[in-house]
Motif scaffolding. Structure first.
Motif, PDB file in Angstrom:
ATOM      1  N   ARG A 134       8.391   5.532  -2.151  1.00  0.00           N
ATOM      2  CA  ARG A 134       6.967   4.991  -1.097  1.00  0.00           C
ATOM      3  C   ARG A 134       5.863   6.079  -1.292  1.00  0.00           C
ATOM      4  NH1 ARG A 134       3.392   6.015   2.275  1.00  0.00           N
ATOM      5  NH2 ARG A 134       3.068   7.454   3.865  1.00  0.00           N
ATOM      6  N   PHE A 139       2.286   8.262  -1.556  1.00  0.00           N
ATOM      7  CA  PHE A 139       1.033   8.514  -0.804  1.00  0.00           C
ATOM      8  C   PHE A 139      -0.161   8.668  -1.198  1.00  0.00           C
ATOM      9  CE2 PHE A 139       5.717  10.360  -1.355  1.00  0.00           C
ATOM     10  CZ  PHE A 139       6.296  10.672   0.061  1.00  0.00           C
ATOM     11  N   GLU A 140      -0.472   8.670  -0.515  1.00  0.00           N
ATOM     12  CA  GLU A 140      -2.335   8.597  -0.622  1.00  0.00           C
ATOM     13  C   GLU A 140      -2.675   9.854  -0.270  1.00  0.00           C
ATOM     14  OE1 GLU A 140      -3.005   5.227   1.977  1.00  0.00           O
ATOM     15  OE2 GLU A 140      -2.851   3.701   1.180  1.00  0.00           O
ATOM     16  N   ARG A 166       0.841  -0.916   0.128  1.00  0.00           N
ATOM     17  CA  ARG A 166      -0.201   0.335  -0.491  1.00  0.00           C
ATOM     18  C   ARG A 166       0.922   0.951   0.150  1.00  0.00           C
ATOM     19  NH1 ARG A 166      -3.133   1.398   5.158  1.00  0.00           N
ATOM     20  NH2 ARG A 166      -3.376   3.775   5.256  1.00  0.00           N
ATOM     21  N   ARG A 167       1.756   1.172   1.058  1.00  0.00           N
ATOM     22  CA  ARG A 167       2.967   2.033   0.877  1.00  0.00           C
ATOM     23  C   ARG A 167       4.517   2.240   0.056  1.00  0.00           C
ATOM     24  NH1 ARG A 167       0.966   4.377   7.509  1.00  0.00           N
ATOM     25  NH2 ARG A 167      -1.062   4.322   6.696  1.00  0.00           N
TER      26      ARG A 167
END
Length: 178
Positions: free
Chosen positions: A168, A170-171, A143-144
């Motif tokens: 990384r 970013f959401e 997810r990240r």
């Protein structure tokens, strides 16, 4: 200088080019480049954005040849200013091409903003001219975080550099490639 004139030789954007780039950014937000794996139209826009809007990529002559979800192919036509004191391609050019290609492969898969947080590059052979091409792909994604690999080949198909990177993801809202 007229608004729609060509770029100055020093690499700065003309007013017309700046307006075009702002329009690209606006279209990217409106078309949801930050919402998940990208469809064909958004992949094309991502490639165009990197080719035209990212000043460092333009500076080193990095160009997107192909992009699909989780994969990217970029190239540089080697010029004199890319060479080091030994007359061979500077390591920073290899590393920049690998980083760009891996970054685009990640962005094309996750559809969210991402940033390189670790990168390892191995220089395997000298190049002093011609075209170098980097094939990159996402190897793993959570997810990240995402892990990608890039391989650089010379015109004869010899592997001349390779690298891996951790990105990384970013959401948060924002344009994928800004």
């Amino acid at each position: 200088m007229p608004e729609n004139s060509e770029s100055p030789e020093d690499g700065r954007l003309s007013q017309g080019e700046k307006a075009d780039l702002e329009e690209l950014k606006k279209e990217a937000v409106e078309n949801g480049l930050d919402t998940g794996a990208l469809d064909e139209e958004r992949l094309t826009k991502l490639a165009r954005y990197f080719d035209e809007a990212i000043s460092f990529s333009r500076h080193i002559g990095s160009r997107v040849e192909k992009v699909e979800p989780g994969r990217a192919i970029l190239y540089i036509d080697v010029e004199d200013h890319h060479l080091n004191g030994n007359g061979t391609l500077h390591g920073g050019v290899y590393a920049s091409l690998i980083d760009n290609a891996m970054g685009i492969s990640v962005l094309s898969k996750v559809g969210l903003r991402a940033a390189t947080i670790q990168m390892d590059t191995r220089f395997l052979g000298p190049v002093n001219g011609g075209r170098i091409i980097c094939h990159a792909e996402v190897l793993h994604r959570t997810r990240r975080m995402a892990t990608a690999q890039g391989s650089v080949y010379d015109e004869e198909g010899n592997l001349v550099a390779m690298g891996t990177g951790t990105f990384r993801v970013f959401e948060s809202e924002g344009v994928t490639s800004v």
